[in-house]
Scaffold this motif. Structure first.
Motif, PDB file in Angstrom:
ATOM      1  N   ALA A   1       0.819  -1.217   0.000  1.00 40.08           N
ATOM      2  CA  ALA A   1       0.000   0.000   0.000  1.00 40.08           C
ATOM      3  C   ALA A   1       0.849   1.261   0.000  1.00 40.08           C
ATOM      4  O   ALA A   1       0.397   2.324  -0.444  1.00 40.08           O
ATOM      5  N   LEU A   2       2.095   1.160   0.494  1.00 36.16           N
ATOM      6  CA  LEU A   2       2.987   2.330   0.569  1.00 36.16           C
ATOM      7  C   LEU A   2       3.875   2.465  -0.665  1.00 36.16           C
ATOM      8  O   LEU A   2       4.552   3.487  -0.830  1.00 36.16           O
ATOM      9  N   ALA A   3       3.913   1.425  -1.503  1.00 39.73           N
ATOM     10  CA  ALA A   3       4.725   1.485  -2.721  1.00 39.73           C
ATOM     11  C   ALA A   3       3.901   2.118  -3.837  1.00 39.73           C
ATOM     12  O   ALA A   3       2.672   2.052  -3.837  1.00 39.73           O
ATOM     13  N   VAL A   4       4.580   2.750  -4.796  1.00 34.64           N
ATOM     14  CA  VAL A   4       3.890   3.306  -5.955  1.00 34.64           C
ATOM     15  C   VAL A   4       3.949   2.271  -7.067  1.00 34.64           C
ATOM     16  O   VAL A   4       5.028   1.944  -7.563  1.00 34.64           O
ATOM     17  N   GLY A   5       2.800   1.716  -7.444  1.00 32.79           N
ATOM     18  CA  GLY A   5       2.763   0.637  -8.422  1.00 32.79           C
ATOM     19  C   GLY A   5       2.045  -0.572  -7.844  1.00 32.79           C
ATOM     20  O   GLY A   5       1.390  -0.482  -6.794  1.00 32.79           O
ATOM     21  N   THR A   6       2.182  -1.707  -8.515  1.00 31.02           N
ATOM     22  CA  THR A   6       1.425  -2.913  -8.139  1.00 31.02           C
ATOM     23  C   THR A   6       2.345  -3.971  -7.541  1.00 31.02           C
ATOM     24  O   THR A   6       3.317  -4.387  -8.167  1.00 31.02           O
ATOM     25  N   THR A   7       2.035  -4.389  -6.326  1.00 27.90           N
ATOM     26  CA  THR A   7       2.728  -5.486  -5.650  1.00 27.90           C
ATOM     27  C   THR A   7       1.875  -6.739  -5.775  1.00 27.90           C
ATOM     28  O   THR A   7       0.658  -6.678  -5.575  1.00 27.90           O
ATOM     29  N   THR A   8       2.505  -7.874  -6.109  1.00 31.71           N
ATOM     30  CA  THR A   8       1.762  -9.137  -6.155  1.00 31.71           C
ATOM     31  C   THR A   8       2.195 -10.020  -4.987  1.00 31.71           C
ATOM     32  O   THR A   8       3.384 -10.045  -4.629  1.00 31.71           O
ATOM     33  N   ILE A   9       1.225 -10.717  -4.406  1.00 34.20           N
ATOM     34  CA  ILE A   9       1.485 -11.530  -3.213  1.00 34.20           C
ATOM     35  C   ILE A   9       0.887 -12.911  -3.444  1.00 34.20           C
ATOM     36  O   ILE A   9      -0.317 -13.050  -3.665  1.00 34.20           O
ATOM     37  N   ARG A  10       1.734 -13.945  -3.357  1.00 39.05           N
ATOM     38  CA  ARG A  10       1.259 -15.331  -3.437  1.00 39.05           C
ATOM     39  C   ARG A  10       1.348 -15.957  -2.052  1.00 39.05           C
ATOM     40  O   ARG A  10       2.301 -15.716  -1.322  1.00 39.05           O
ATOM     41  N   GLY A  11       0.359 -16.774  -1.707  1.00 40.58           N
ATOM     42  CA  GLY A  11       0.387 -17.476  -0.424  1.00 40.58           C
ATOM     43  C   GLY A  11      -0.069 -16.635   0.742  1.00 40.58           C
ATOM     44  O   GLY A  11       0.183 -16.983   1.904  1.00 40.58           O
ATOM     45  N   LEU A  12      -0.775 -15.526   0.487  1.00 38.49           N
ATOM     46  CA  LEU A  12      -1.250 -14.667   1.577  1.00 38.49           C
ATOM     47  C   LEU A  12      -2.165 -15.458   2.503  1.00 38.49           C
ATOM     48  O   LEU A  12      -3.037 -16.197   2.049  1.00 38.49           O
ATOM     49  N   LEU A  13      -1.972 -15.296   3.804  1.00 41.11           N
ATOM     50  CA  LEU A  13      -2.873 -15.917   4.783  1.00 41.11           C
ATOM     51  C   LEU A  13      -4.228 -15.210   4.718  1.00 41.11           C
ATOM     52  O   LEU A  13      -4.312 -13.997   4.922  1.00 41.11           O
ATOM     53  N   GLU A  14      -5.276 -15.971   4.466  1.00 39.33           N
ATOM     54  CA  GLU A  14      -6.603 -15.367   4.351  1.00 39.33           C
ATOM     55  C   GLU A  14      -7.391 -15.506   5.649  1.00 39.33           C
ATOM     56  O   GLU A  14      -8.580 -15.820   5.634  1.00 39.33           O
ATOM     57  N   GLY A  15      -6.735 -15.290   6.774  1.00 38.41           N
ATOM     58  CA  GLY A  15      -7.424 -15.273   8.059  1.00 38.41           C
ATOM     59  C   GLY A  15      -8.058 -13.911   8.307  1.00 38.41           C
ATOM     60  O   GLY A  15      -7.747 -12.925   7.631  1.00 38.41           O
ATOM     61  N   GLU A  16      -8.940 -13.851   9.292  1.00 39.93           N
ATOM     62  CA  GLU A  16      -9.665 -12.607   9.573  1.00 39.93           C
ATOM     63  C   GLU A  16      -8.717 -11.454   9.902  1.00 39.93           C
ATOM     64  O   GLU A  16      -8.957 -10.308   9.522  1.00 39.93           O
ATOM     65  N   ASP A  17      -7.622 -11.741  10.634  1.00 43.92           N
ATOM     66  CA  ASP A  17      -6.709 -10.672  11.027  1.00 43.92           C
ATOM     67  C   ASP A  17      -6.099  -9.987   9.811  1.00 43.92           C
ATOM     68  O   ASP A  17      -6.041  -8.757   9.722  1.00 43.92           O
TER      69      ASP A  17
END
Length: 436
Positions: A33-49
């Motif tokens: 969110a702080l970078a200018v441009g698009t960051t891709t994330i694989r394996g993100l934990l999809e928990g409520e937190d």
């Protein structure tokens, strides 16, 4: 609340993959969110937190999207240009989200209201309010320094050098994140090492982070304001989540389980080191580095455990894993002594008293002390099991006692499985898969 009884099964075998690391998942969204441009994330934990973190960042201008293949992308707004959120930021149960985002907001010219669930609203925020106030931010917390609270950022904030009074990666990270948009050099002095995911990942996003050792203490500095570049992140498996299965495979006879892609950051792998000291049979297969983080596959086989005196210096590298270590200790031969664990009394629950009570209900011999537990193990004999365990809506109490149930005579009933969704949504499904 939905009670659930975890009963003895067969050995845990085969291969499993635990969810992505929660600490790294939080930070990958924030830094994207702080970078200018698009960051891709694989394996993100999809928990409520973690999802709470994503929602809060969207309220401050970032765009978070999930592709059909499960990959997330974050279009960032850049350091210094977070938007004023229109509504309160609901942090759910996540202390990490709250403390780190308070740091982010502290050096931006915006005001944010933070709210959370009943458990989070009892947790102390003074430890981050104090240093961030010195940088110029102002706070209006609830009585006792808790949520709900309002953070008013200061732009430009004032750089500072801050010595951590308690070992806390969250406080360190909050100050460093505030430093990203603060003109000048912000330094955190760390008398006791804590998890270093923030420093590692900031470098991956192009931030210069200097780490010096002076008189046996770490001095970690960032000079702001910084520009952050987007990057591709592969989130390793969470060692905290892997720990439940490493203990389960160690104490359930006949088990031989491969846990794939586990993050083994040296500030996080204390549980595996302590289990090995107790005699656990754990092999690290295919050690490698992914996104600046050390990773390996863990082969865990059932083995007789022996009680030890746990070195309090290792506590920061496994502070969240002590509840499940207590379960291993309850099955070991002889006494396991832990000390220096006052921090466990201010987690999602008072984890020392909660685990002492839970293990006693299940038939273990436990003596609660001010800063730890003395547990006399069963020498590998199954715990009797028994009445309903009170989890205090704490996911780690719930999962630890579920593991105890697998190695008991009659099973262990926990009063609610709902908290487990905050960090490990498919925990029960993985138990079923491994013990099928």
């Amino acid at each position: 609340m939905t009670a659930h009884r975890f009963t003895p099964r067969g050995p845990l075998t085969g291969r499993i993959r635990v969810p992505g690391d929660k600490s790294i998942s939080h930070r990958s969204l924030m830094f994207g969110a702080l970078a200018v441009g698009t960051t891709t994330i694989r394996g993100l934990l999809e928990g409520e937190d973690v999802l709470a973190t994503g929602r809060a960042l969207e309220q401050m201008g970032a765009k978070v999207r999930k592709a059909d293949d499960g990959t997330y992308s974050v279009d960032g707004v850049g350091v210094g240009t977070l938007l004023q959120p229109e509504g309160a930021l609901d942090m759910g149960n996540s202390g990490t989200s709250t403390r780190l985002l308070m740091g982010l907001v502290a050096s931006h010219g915006i005001t944010a209201a933070f709210t959370g669930d009943a458990s989070l609203s009892k947790r102390p925020m003074g430890r981050v309010i104090d240093p961030l106030s010195d940088m110029g931010a102002s706070f209006t917390p609830s009585p006792g320094g808790t949520l709900p609270l309002i953070t008013e950022g200061m732009q430009p904030a004032v750089p500072m050098t801050y010595r951590l009074p308690v070992a806390s990666a969250q406080v360190k990270s909050a100050v460093l994140l505030a430093g990203l948009n603060t003109p000048g050099t912000t330094t955190v002095i760390e008398p006791v090492p804590t998890r270093d995911h923030t420093e590692r990942m900031l470098r991956a996003f192009g931030v210069e982070v200097t780490v010096e050792e002076i008189d046996g203490e770490k001095h970690i500095s960032v000079t702001g304001p910084v520009d952050m570049s987007p990057c591709d992140i592969e989130v390793p498996g969470d060692p905290s989540s892997a720990a439940f299965f490493a203990v389960a495979a160690s104490i359930v006879p006949g088990s031989d389980l491969l846990i794939e892609n586990v993050g083994l950051n040296p500030t996080r792998d204390g549980i595996f080191r302590v289990l090995k000291q107790m005699g656990a049979d754990i092999d690290y297969l295919d050690p490698r580095e992914v996104g600046g983080e050390p990773v390996a596959d863990l082969q865990v086989r059932h083995a007789p455990l022996t009680g030890i005196e746990v070195d309090p210096d290792i506590a920061p590298s496994m502070i969240d894993e002590f509840p499940v270590l207590f379960v291993a200790a309850a099955m070991a031969k002889g006494a396991t002594i832990t000390s220096g664990l006052e921090e466990l009394r201010v987690k999602e629950s008072d984890r020392l008293s909660a685990m002492a009570a839970a293990l006693k209900i299940s038939g273990a011999k436990v003596q609660e002390r001010e800063d730890g537990l003395l547990i006399t193990g069963s020498s590998g004999e199954p715990l009797p099991g028994g009445g309903t365990v009170t989890t205090h809506l704490d996911h780690r109490i719930a999962m630890s006692m579920a593991v105890a149930g697998l190695a008991s005579e009659t099973g262990v009933e926990i009063d609610s499985t709902e908290p487990i969704a905050t960090s490990f949504p498919n925990f029960t499904a993985l138990i079923d898969e491994a013990s099928a």
